[in-house]
Design an enzyme around this catalytic site. Structure first.
Site, PDB file in Angstrom:
ATOM      1  N   PHE A 115      14.174   4.806  10.207  1.00 46.05           N
ATOM      2  CA  PHE A 115      12.822   4.366   9.871  1.00 46.05           C
ATOM      3  C   PHE A 115      11.961   5.591   9.623  1.00 46.05           C
ATOM      4  CE2 PHE A 115       8.619   2.551  10.222  1.00 46.05           C
ATOM      5  CZ  PHE A 115       8.788   1.379   9.484  1.00 46.05           C
ATOM      6  N   VAL A 116      11.404   5.664   8.424  1.00 51.46           N
ATOM      7  CA  VAL A 116      10.628   6.842   8.050  1.00 51.46           C
ATOM      8  C   VAL A 116       9.155   6.482   7.861  1.00 51.46           C
ATOM      9  CG1 VAL A 116      12.522   8.167   7.046  1.00 51.46           C
ATOM     10  CG2 VAL A 116      11.313   6.514   5.624  1.00 51.46           C
ATOM     11  N   GLU A 129       7.655   2.065  -6.385  1.00 49.72           N
ATOM     12  CA  GLU A 129       7.890   1.638  -5.002  1.00 49.72           C
ATOM     13  C   GLU A 129       7.966   2.853  -4.091  1.00 49.72           C
ATOM     14  OE1 GLU A 129       7.773  -0.339  -2.798  1.00 49.72           O
ATOM     15  OE2 GLU A 129       8.775  -2.236  -3.099  1.00 49.72           O
ATOM     16  N   ASP A 130       7.656   2.640  -2.818  1.00 49.42           N
ATOM     17  CA  ASP A 130       7.811   3.723  -1.850  1.00 49.42           C
ATOM     18  C   ASP A 130       9.260   3.833  -1.381  1.00 49.42           C
ATOM     19  OD1 ASP A 130       7.697   1.285  -0.517  1.00 49.42           O
ATOM     20  OD2 ASP A 130       6.228   1.932   0.979  1.00 49.42           O
ATOM     21  N   ASP A 185      14.742  -0.875   0.736  1.00 51.81           N
ATOM     22  CA  ASP A 185      15.490  -0.976   1.989  1.00 51.81           C
ATOM     23  C   ASP A 185      16.489  -2.128   1.838  1.00 51.81           C
ATOM     24  OD1 ASP A 185      16.065  -0.542   4.720  1.00 51.81           O
ATOM     25  OD2 ASP A 185      14.493  -1.902   5.370  1.00 51.81           O
ATOM     26  N   LYS A 197      17.369   3.418   0.533  1.00 53.29           N
ATOM     27  CA  LYS A 197      18.279   3.295   1.691  1.00 53.29           C
ATOM     28  C   LYS A 197      19.389   2.328   1.301  1.00 53.29           C
ATOM     29  CE  LYS A 197      14.935   3.006   5.391  1.00 53.29           C
ATOM     30  NZ  LYS A 197      14.506   2.187   6.542  1.00 53.29           N
ATOM     31  N   ARG A 210       0.328   6.734   7.400  1.00 54.00           N
ATOM     32  CA  ARG A 210       0.347   6.794   5.935  1.00 54.00           C
ATOM     33  C   ARG A 210      -0.196   8.119   5.411  1.00 54.00           C
ATOM     34  NH1 ARG A 210       1.431   1.636   3.868  1.00 54.00           N
ATOM     35  NH2 ARG A 210       0.459  -0.105   4.925  1.00 54.00           N
ATOM     36  N   LYS A 229       0.828  -1.195   0.000  1.00 46.93           N
ATOM     37  CA  LYS A 229       0.000   0.000   0.000  1.00 46.93           C
ATOM     38  C   LYS A 229       0.866   1.250   0.000  1.00 46.93           C
ATOM     39  CE  LYS A 229      -3.203  -2.187   3.256  1.00 46.93           C
ATOM     40  NZ  LYS A 229      -3.628  -2.118   4.669  1.00 46.93           N
ATOM     41  N   GLY A 230       2.141   1.095   0.366  1.00 51.47           N
ATOM     42  CA  GLY A 230       2.994   2.254   0.658  1.00 51.47           C
ATOM     43  C   GLY A 230       3.177   3.234  -0.478  1.00 51.47           C
TER      44      GLY A 230
HETATM   45  P1  IMP Z   1      12.790  -4.235   1.614  1.00 50.38           P
HETATM   46  O1  IMP Z   1      12.195  -5.522   1.104  1.00 50.38           O
HETATM   47  O2  IMP Z   1      13.591  -4.451   2.861  1.00 50.38           O
HETATM   48  O3  IMP Z   1      13.568  -3.481   0.556  1.00 50.38           O
HETATM   49  O4  IMP Z   1      11.610  -3.332   2.104  1.00 50.38           O
HETATM   50  C1  IMP Z   1      10.712  -2.793   1.241  1.00 50.38           C
HETATM   51  C2  IMP Z   1       9.431  -2.455   1.941  1.00 50.38           C
HETATM   52  O5  IMP Z   1       9.591  -2.359   3.366  1.00 50.38           O
HETATM   53  C3  IMP Z   1       8.953  -1.106   1.487  1.00 50.38           C
HETATM   54  O6  IMP Z   1       8.163  -1.224   0.334  1.00 50.38           O
HETATM   55  C4  IMP Z   1       8.207  -0.605   2.705  1.00 50.38           C
HETATM   56  O7  IMP Z   1       6.869  -1.028   2.644  1.00 50.38           O
HETATM   57  C5  IMP Z   1       8.911  -1.241   3.885  1.00 50.38           C
HETATM   58  N1  IMP Z   1       9.880  -0.322   4.517  1.00 50.38           N
HETATM   59  C6  IMP Z   1      11.224  -0.356   4.438  1.00 50.38           C
HETATM   60  N2  IMP Z   1      11.795   0.638   5.119  1.00 50.38           N
HETATM   61  C7  IMP Z   1      10.775   1.360   5.632  1.00 50.38           C
HETATM   62  C8  IMP Z   1      10.716   2.542   6.433  1.00 50.38           C
HETATM   63  O8  IMP Z   1      11.721   3.195   6.802  1.00 50.38           O
HETATM   64  N3  IMP Z   1       9.469   2.978   6.757  1.00 50.38           N
HETATM   65  C9  IMP Z   1       8.324   2.336   6.365  1.00 50.38           C
HETATM   66  N4  IMP Z   1       8.343   1.235   5.613  1.00 50.38           N
HETATM   67  C10 IMP Z   1       9.558   0.739   5.247  1.00 50.38           C
END
Ligand code: IMP
Length: 172
Positions: free
Chosen positions: A145-146, A92-93, A96, A124, A158, A37-38
């Site tokens: 963490f944002v 993508e939002d 990470d 990140k 959100r 949803k992000g």
């Molecule tokens: P990844 O799989 O670790 O790259 O994470 C991707 C997903 O984790 C993103 O699409 C977000 O939904 C969530 N996410 C990662 N870091 C943050 C953050 O700092 N705040 C909120 N959601 C995050």
């Protein structure tokens, strides 16, 4: 809550990204894949900043609980139409660890789009555990963490119109 990107800063960066994405794709239709949803708020603004023919699809994936990735990515809502032969842009939002994007790229590549590119509002890079990167990046951020502008902590925040650093002691 410490504001990192104000609504004005977000808007002006998105106004740059839209035309940049259009010139990279060329004049044809773009199928934008908004990741639920992000990315909903970012996608809503980004598709309006891309000139020309842009279609909108939604892909639901989930991997996070609280502030930690569970590492298990799964599709919670699939695309409603085929992307075979189409020029696609994943929206993508935040990237990470990269696990979610890595999984999505594998899933969508298997459906044989002509072109598959990735736009992310936030990146990140210091947190990456798999080798993936986005083609269009709004902002690179440090390891914090944002929340806000679509990003949540257990479904909260959100709806904030800005991106902020979540501070547990202050924000609860
Ligand atoms: P990844 O799989 O670790 O790259 O994470 C991707 C997903 O984790 C993103 O699409 C977000 O939904 C969530 N996410 C990662 N870091 C943050 C953050 O700092 N705040 C909120 N959601 C995050």
């Amino acid at each position: 809550m410490r504001v990192m990107f104000s609504p004005e800063v977000l808007a002006s960066r998105i106004a740059e990204l839209g035309p940049e994405i259009r010139s990279a794709f060329g004049p044809g239709p773009i199928t934008a894949v908004c990741v639920l949803k992000g990315s909903v708020l970012f996608a809503a603004d980004l598709v309006r900043a891309i000139p020309g023919d842009v279609r909108l699809e939604f892909l639901g994936v989930s991997s996070y609980e609280g502030t930690e990735s569970t590492g298990h990515v799964r599709i919670t809502h699939d695309l409603r139409s085929s992307i075979q032969g189409q020029n696609c842009l994943i929206i993508e939002d935040i990237v990470d660890t990269g696990l979610t994007l890595h999984y999505m790229l594998a899933q969508l590549r298997a459906r044989e789009p002509s072109l598959l590119r990735v736009a992310t509002l936030l990146d990140k890079p210091s947190r990456r555990t798999v080798d993936v990167s986005a083609d269009f990046i709004g902002f690179e951020i440090p390891d914090a963490f944002v929340v806000g502008y679509g990003l949540d902590l257990d479904e909260r925040f959100r709806n904030l119109p800005y991106v902020a650093i979540y501070e547990p002691a202050v924000d609860g």
